[in-house]
Design a protein around this motif. Structure first.
Motif, PDB file in Angstrom:
ATOM      1  N   TYR A  57      17.448  14.755   6.139  1.00 15.92           N
ATOM      2  CA  TYR A  57      16.701  13.510   6.018  1.00 15.92           C
ATOM      3  C   TYR A  57      15.315  13.662   5.411  1.00 15.92           C
ATOM      4  N   VAL A  58      14.787  14.875   5.349  1.00 13.84           N
ATOM      5  CA  VAL A  58      13.434  15.061   4.833  1.00 13.84           C
ATOM      6  C   VAL A  58      13.491  15.292   3.327  1.00 13.84           C
ATOM      7  N   ALA A  59      12.693  14.558   2.591  1.00 16.30           N
ATOM      8  CA  ALA A  59      12.627  14.743   1.139  1.00 16.30           C
ATOM      9  C   ALA A  59      12.126  16.150   0.815  1.00 16.30           C
ATOM     10  N   PRO A  60      12.512  16.700  -0.341  1.00 13.78           N
ATOM     11  CA  PRO A  60      12.074  18.059  -0.712  1.00 13.78           C
ATOM     12  C   PRO A  60      10.548  18.185  -0.685  1.00 13.78           C
ATOM     13  N   ASP A  61      10.087  19.281  -0.099  1.00  7.60           N
ATOM     14  CA  ASP A  61       8.652  19.605  -0.038  1.00  7.60           C
ATOM     15  C   ASP A  61       7.836  18.529   0.664  1.00  7.60           C
ATOM     16  N   ALA A  62       8.450  17.851   1.597  1.00  5.68           N
ATOM     17  CA  ALA A  62       7.756  16.768   2.305  1.00  5.68           C
ATOM     18  C   ALA A  62       7.717  17.047   3.807  1.00  5.68           C
ATOM     19  N   ARG A  63       6.978  16.213   4.517  1.00  3.25           N
ATOM     20  CA  ARG A  63       6.835  16.339   5.955  1.00  3.25           C
ATOM     21  C   ARG A  63       6.954  14.964   6.595  1.00  3.25           C
ATOM     22  N   LEU A  64       7.662  14.893   7.721  1.00  2.00           N
ATOM     23  CA  LEU A  64       7.774  13.629   8.435  1.00  2.00           C
ATOM     24  C   LEU A  64       6.496  13.372   9.236  1.00  2.00           C
ATOM     25  N   ASN A  65       6.231  12.093   9.450  1.00  2.00           N
ATOM     26  CA  ASN A  65       5.060  11.664  10.202  1.00  2.00           C
ATOM     27  C   ASN A  65       3.764  12.098   9.520  1.00  2.00           C
ATOM     28  N   THR A  66       3.756  12.004   8.207  1.00  2.00           N
ATOM     29  CA  THR A  66       2.533  12.258   7.458  1.00  2.00           C
ATOM     30  C   THR A  66       1.586  11.081   7.665  1.00  2.00           C
ATOM     31  N   MET A  67       0.393  11.358   8.156  1.00  2.00           N
ATOM     32  CA  MET A  67      -0.567  10.289   8.422  1.00  2.00           C
ATOM     33  C   MET A  67      -1.601  10.221   7.311  1.00  2.00           C
ATOM     34  N   ARG A  68      -1.836   8.997   6.825  1.00  2.00           N
ATOM     35  CA  ARG A  68      -2.813   8.793   5.762  1.00  2.00           C
ATOM     36  C   ARG A  68      -3.748   7.635   6.111  1.00  2.00           C
ATOM     37  N   ILE A  69      -4.960   7.763   5.614  1.00  2.00           N
ATOM     38  CA  ILE A  69      -5.934   6.677   5.701  1.00  2.00           C
ATOM     39  C   ILE A  69      -6.048   6.038   4.322  1.00  2.00           C
ATOM     40  N   TYR A  70      -5.842   4.734   4.259  1.00  2.00           N
ATOM     41  CA  TYR A  70      -6.020   3.954   3.032  1.00  2.00           C
ATOM     42  C   TYR A  70      -7.365   3.228   3.172  1.00  2.00           C
ATOM     43  N   ASN A  71      -8.347   3.663   2.402  1.00  2.00           N
ATOM     44  CA  ASN A  71      -9.680   3.082   2.477  1.00  2.00           C
ATOM     45  C   ASN A  71      -9.756   1.834   1.613  1.00  2.00           C
ATOM     46  N   GLU A  72      -9.669   0.680   2.260  1.00  2.60           N
ATOM     47  CA  GLU A  72      -9.680  -0.591   1.529  1.00  2.60           C
ATOM     48  C   GLU A  72     -11.098  -0.911   1.051  1.00  2.60           C
ATOM     49  N   VAL A  73     -11.192  -1.580  -0.061  1.00  2.39           N
ATOM     50  CA  VAL A  73     -12.469  -1.821  -0.734  1.00  2.39           C
ATOM     51  C   VAL A  73     -13.494  -2.468   0.190  1.00  2.39           C
ATOM     52  N   LYS A  74     -14.776  -2.151  -0.070  1.00  2.00           N
ATOM     53  CA  LYS A  74     -15.848  -2.654   0.771  1.00  2.00           C
ATOM     54  C   LYS A  74     -15.913  -4.178   0.760  1.00  2.00           C
ATOM     55  N   HIS A  75     -15.790  -4.759  -0.431  1.00  2.00           N
ATOM     56  CA  HIS A  75     -16.034  -6.192  -0.538  1.00  2.00           C
ATOM     57  C   HIS A  75     -14.744  -6.986  -0.712  1.00  2.00           C
ATOM     58  N   GLY A  76     -13.631  -6.428  -0.220  1.00  2.00           N
ATOM     59  CA  GLY A  76     -12.396  -7.193  -0.258  1.00  2.00           C
ATOM     60  C   GLY A  76     -12.520  -8.435   0.605  1.00  2.00           C
ATOM     61  N   MET A  77     -11.891  -9.527   0.163  1.00  3.85           N
ATOM     62  CA  MET A  77     -12.041 -10.796   0.882  1.00  3.85           C
ATOM     63  C   MET A  77     -10.952 -10.951   1.939  1.00  3.85           C
ATOM     64  N   MET A  78     -11.245 -11.774   2.930  1.00  5.21           N
ATOM     65  CA  MET A  78     -10.261 -12.129   3.951  1.00  5.21           C
ATOM     66  C   MET A  78      -9.651 -10.873   4.563  1.00  5.21           C
ATOM     67  N   LYS A  79     -10.487  -9.976   5.031  1.00  7.19           N
ATOM     68  CA  LYS A  79     -10.005  -8.635   5.356  1.00  7.19           C
ATOM     69  C   LYS A  79      -9.003  -8.603   6.497  1.00  7.19           C
ATOM     70  N   ALA A  80      -9.161  -9.449   7.507  1.00 13.23           N
ATOM     71  CA  ALA A  80      -8.181  -9.439   8.599  1.00 13.23           C
ATOM     72  C   ALA A  80      -6.813  -9.907   8.121  1.00 13.23           C
ATOM     73  N   TRP A  81      -6.791 -10.731   7.068  1.00 18.94           N
ATOM     74  CA  TRP A  81      -5.556 -11.346   6.604  1.00 18.94           C
ATOM     75  C   TRP A  81      -4.837 -10.518   5.532  1.00 18.94           C
ATOM     76  N   THR A  82      -5.602  -9.936   4.619  1.00 20.31           N
ATOM     77  CA  THR A  82      -4.966  -9.324   3.449  1.00 20.31           C
ATOM     78  C   THR A  82      -5.098  -7.811   3.457  1.00 20.31           C
ATOM     79  N   LEU A  83      -4.096  -7.147   2.904  1.00 20.56           N
ATOM     80  CA  LEU A  83      -4.203  -5.724   2.614  1.00 20.56           C
ATOM     81  C   LEU A  83      -4.895  -5.599   1.260  1.00 20.56           C
ATOM     82  N   ASN A  84      -6.138  -5.183   1.290  1.00 25.00           N
ATOM     83  CA  ASN A  84      -6.909  -5.109   0.059  1.00 25.00           C
ATOM     84  C   ASN A  84      -6.670  -3.792  -0.675  1.00 25.00           C
ATOM     85  N   HIS A  85      -7.097  -3.753  -1.903  1.00 28.26           N
ATOM     86  CA  HIS A  85      -6.939  -2.576  -2.754  1.00 28.26           C
ATOM     87  C   HIS A  85      -7.556  -1.356  -2.081  1.00 28.26           C
ATOM     88  N   ALA A  86      -6.797  -0.248  -2.034  1.00 29.65           N
ATOM     89  CA  ALA A  86      -7.286   1.003  -1.448  1.00 29.65           C
ATOM     90  C   ALA A  86      -8.012   1.807  -2.510  1.00 29.65           C
TER      91      ALA A  86
END
Length: 907
Positions: A545-574
């Motif tokens: 089930y694991v893709a080649p050269d990959a790891r399960l449960n890889t955790m990442r932080i997506y840093n959404e833009v500082k001035h993205g609008m409606m932040k609670a509602w939208t997934l803004n550009h990382a």
């Protein structure tokens, strides 16, 4: 910013007033003698958001102020009519302003005020469970019926962030035949909306809502299809309510007298729906859900999401045990349960459950959820202890433990139970009572080869290997959490005996050789430096089930833009994506007879995540348990971090993504496609992107799901289960689940504190419906209830219950049991079922008692006229269930009620 906020949230289709203010106060409408082709139905309306940018005290005051203004307008304008949704609003006024409430009741009786909606509040339709939505309608329609002598005919959800596939059926079963909404509309104007089971309602998505009335209103008829000669405009100030102004009413009256303007007059929404029914045969039909907008709402404010799920799960447990106790002659805590459901239904409002409120409102919302959860948990425990008091436990073979399976199927079960002992367990050392947060990591083997094992036996003497997995000193003794696996736990309860003073007969730990762990189901390899699984082979199919050269449960932080609008509602550009790294040297591997644990510590920013991966010898699941100290926040001056976990899979990137949704399982867009082609408009989020150019698209779009989502290529699949999360994505071969989000606007501190997050992967052959994914998702959320009984209060002669008993059992595993409760009138047991796999089948439901009859009811617990009456053979009910059908079965205990129900069915 304020313009876009009002445009997107509380007034999705807004227009300006014309400025006409001719007064025709107090006189009947002057209708032109010449017939006009087109008609504008005008309904006064006050859009009231519960606890959004304000707290509940202001919400209560807002409700009173708005309805007081409405009554003043009724007095001044004889032709004025208004619709008002949300029984909770009327309930606030009833409790806080009785004199005003009596006037409101009078105008309802006169037909000038129409209570619409039927649901306790305008609930979020994606994140609330199917049963919770059903209860919101039961509460709301019951309130309307009792207070006003009538019920709503129109479902009213103008501001909701998507509409689930089973809503037409839920509406129909709640006495509602039409639906008013604005967002995510595949068609503007009127159309027929068909649900998964084929139920149909008249749907209307207006061209304008929360409007001021002026000459430009005629333009909405001109932009409608040629067959539409009528439109409904809801006139009134939105967001914080307020309703129509005198200028609005004067404009309607003046423009109606204009021969060049369409007929315009005040009406109720039901009058409009009746007027357009003759043209509905020429209008299109839309089948299925209508989505998506505001994907950030699936993750924002983690505590609200967590307690929502906990409350839904615990209320099921509370009612289940109290129903059983009631059948045995005990009291049923009707008022306590109803008040708890009211709290949950209120908190599922579409600005509360999505996490789009201000900090102060979110804190209040969490506090109410906490109170509801405590009430349900206490009620469930007390009822369970009463039920089990009549079991004649054996002595001298260990601490008796009753394990109850609340799913209606005998199943393999992973059991966890906490027991007390005056002596430290023979096989393990536990955390000291001052080690407040080390109850899991603090369990260690005594070094005598017993591997933290415990002797567990059932009433027939069968022996099970138990393992101490958590515990600590609890003066004057010790509390130990024990896990063991039961191959076939009945659809009821079974008694076990736990002896912590003795290790298991064969305490061999699960084999961990180097970086490999082999179980009865999986061959697993992990990275010894990070703790991540780098190979997962299912021994049943040979699938990696694991893709080649990959790891399960890889955790990442997506840093959404500082001035993205409606932040609670939208997934803004990382702006950036960072991997959450394991702290060097923190990986620790432990093993016992039931499970192995790979533990590591990961850090990012100011936050720490302790990750435990549980691998079971004889259970086909891999569980993840995270203790998260989250100290991040967002805002306009900082990037907003989004934490996701990712499972890169060795599967077709275009594999199908299935999601459990309210009373349904639906296919969702994956890898930027839907069924191999373009994503249709009714499953697109173009409405968000229209106003939010910073909306995220690079990393795959998120979709809402409840207890699980599943990726399958038809031959193999893998389910990702969770106990408190809702935002899923399958993109580029990666299966992702969003865990934490710091949108930062309007709540700058949505998630500060300590959180426990649990999710699990379940590899399987074939489709979800053939692999037991539905049952496992339920088991992960409502695990087998295991408890030490209270000290017995009954004499030996009064102990009439066996040590093991079947209670509620179905013969179809793709039928979900959503509720077991006492009826609102106290005369029936109610069992609610739903067919989830889209299959027509005959089913049998075995019961713990022999009812006097069996009837199909609607959600409001009224007999369904013309419905097939289930057959009853002793304690077994048999009936036919259609694909995706929601079935509510009423089981009266008295023959007098059977005759009453039979007459109702014939009427």
């Amino acid at each position: 910013m304020n313009f876009i906020l009002s445009l997107l949230l509380a007034a999705p289709l807004l227009t300006a007033a014309s400025g006409i203010s001719t007064s025709v106060t107090g006189t009947p409408m002057d209708r032109s003698s010449e017939p006009k082709k087109d008609t504008i139905f005008v309904a006064g309306h006050s859009h009231m958001d519960m606890n959004w940018l304000w707290t509940q005290g202001e919400t209560i005051k807002m409700a009173d102020d708005n309805l007081r203004q409405m009554v003043a307008l009724f007095r001044e304008y004889p032709d004025f009519k208004m619709v008002q949704s949300q029984p909770a609003v009327y309930d606030f006024v009833k409790k806080n302003d009785p004199a005003l409430y009596e006037e409101i009741k009078r105008y309802v009786k006169e037909g000038r005020l129409e209570p619409v909606g039927g649901s306790w509040t305008e609930s979020d339709n994606n994140l609330a469970s199917g049963e919770a939505l059903a209860r919101a309608f039961l509460l709301g329609q019951s309130f309307y019926r009792e207070e006003f002598g009538r019920m709503a005919r129109i479902g009213w959800f103008p501001d909701d962030f998507g509409h689930n596939s089973q809503m037409p059926q839920i509406l129909r079963l709640s006495g509602i035949d039409s639906y008013f909404f604005t967002r995510c509309a595949p068609i503007r104007g009127s159309f027929t909306w068909e649900g998964s089971d084929g139920s149909r309602v008249t749907a209307y998505s207006p061209h304008i809502y929360n409007a001021r009335f002026g000459k430009d209103a005629a333009g909405y008829l001109e932009s409608s299809p040629a067959t539409d000669h009528s439109t409904l405009i809801c006139v009134g100030v939105g967001d914080h309510g307020g309703g129509p102004t005198k200028a609005d009413i004067d404009s309607v009256l003046a423009l109606n007298a204009d021969p060049d303007f369409p007929t315009a007059y005040f009406a109720t929404a039901s009058e409009f729906i009746e007027a357009i029914k003759p043209e509905m045969d020429s209008r299109p039909v839309h089948k299925g859900e209508m989505q998506f907008i505001f994907e950030g709402c699936y993750t924002s404010v983690a505590e609200v999401k967590e307690y929502n799920r906990k409350c839904e799960n615990m209320l099921y447990t509370d009612e289940w045990f109290n129903s059983l106790n009631w059948l045995q002659g005990g009291e049923y805590p009707e008022e306590e349960i109803k008040e708890t459901w009211k709290t949950v239904a209120f908190n599922q409002f579409h600005d509360i459950l999505p996490g789009s409120g201000v900090y102060e409102a979110n804190r209040e919302n969490v506090a109410r959820y906490e109170g509801a959860y405590r009430s349900a948990k206490t009620g469930a425990d007390i009822a369970a202890w009463k039920c089990f008091d009549a079991i004649p436990f054996q002595s001298s073979i260990g601490q008796p433990v009753v394990v109850c399976n609340m799913q209606p199927f005998a199943r393999k079960a992973l059991v966890e139970v906490e027991v007390f002992s005056y002596d430290l367990p023979a096989s393990a050392t536990l955390a000291n009572w001052m080690q407040f947060y080390e109850t899991k990591s603090g369990v260690t083997d005594t070094g005598k080869g017993m591997n933290c094992s415990v002797m567990v036996r059932d009433s027939e003497g069968r022996v099970y290997s138990g393992q101490v997995v958590e515990g600590k000193q609890a003066p004057p003794g010790w509390r130990s959490k024990i896990q063991f696996v039961v191959d076939s736990l009945p659809a009821g309860y079974k008694t076990f005996y736990v002896d912590v003073t003795r290790p298991a007969e064969n305490p061999t730990a699960l084999s961990c050789e180097g970086n490999r762990i082999r179980t009865n189901y999986f061959d697993i390899a992990f990275d010894e430096q990070t703790g991540d699984i780098v190979s997962l082979v299912d021994l049943r199919s040979g699938k990696e089930y694991v893709a080649p050269d990959a790891r399960l449960n890889t955790m990442r932080i997506y840093n959404e833009v500082k001035h993205g609008m409606m932040k609670a509602w939208t997934l803004n550009h990382a702006e950036t994506v960072e991997e959450v790294q394991t702290v060097p040297g923190s990986v620790k591997v432990t093993s016992g007879p039931v499970r192995a644990c790979i533990e590591c510590i990961r850090k990012w920013g100011r936050s720490t995540i302790k990750v435990r991966t549980y691998i079971y010898r004889d259970y086909p699941r891999i569980d993840y348990d995270l203790d998260v100290d989250w100290l991040e926040w967002g805002g306009d001056d900082v990037e907003s971090p989004l934490l996701r976990t990712s499972f890169p899979l060795n599967m077709d990137p275009d594999a199908v993504l299935y999601c459990q949704t309210p009373f349904d399982v639906v296919e969702r867009p994956s890898n930027g496609k839907f069924r191999g082609g373009e994503i249709p408009i009714w499953l697109d989020n173009n409405e968000t992107r229209m106003y939010m150019p910073t909306c995220e698209t690079r990393f795959g779009r998120e979709v809402p799901a409840h207890k699980w989502s599943d990726v399958s290529d038809g031959k193999d699949g893998i389910a990702l289960l969770n106990n408190s999360k809702y935002g899923y994505c399958y993109d580029g071969g990666e299966f992702r689940l969003s865990l934490m989000r710091c949108g930062g606007w309007p709540d700058q501190y949505p998630n500060l504190g300590r959180f426990n997050i649990r999710y699990s992967i379940m590899p399987h052959k074939g489709l979800w419906s053939d692999a037991g994914v539905l049952q496992e998702g339920e088991a992960f959320n409502v695990p087998a209830y295991a408890t030490e009984p209270l000290s017995t209060s009954l004499k030996a002669s009064e102990k009439t219950m066996p040590e093991e008993m079947r209670l509620f059992e179905l013969d179809n595993r793709n039928v979900q049991m959503a509720a077991v409760k006492r009826s609102e009138d106290g005369k029936m047991l109610i069992v609610r079922l739903c067919e989830m796999a889209g299959e027509d089948s005959s089913i049998s439901l075995a019961l713990p008692f022999s009812p006097a009859g069996a009837f199909r009811l609607d959600i409001l617990e009224r007999p369904l006229k013309g419905a097939e009456i289930p057959s009853l053979e002793g304690d077994v009910v048999k009936l036919q269930i259609k694909p995706h059908e929601i079935v509510t079965i009423g089981l009266p205990l008295d023959r007098k009620d059977v005759r009453r129900l039979e007459r109702a069915c014939r009427r």
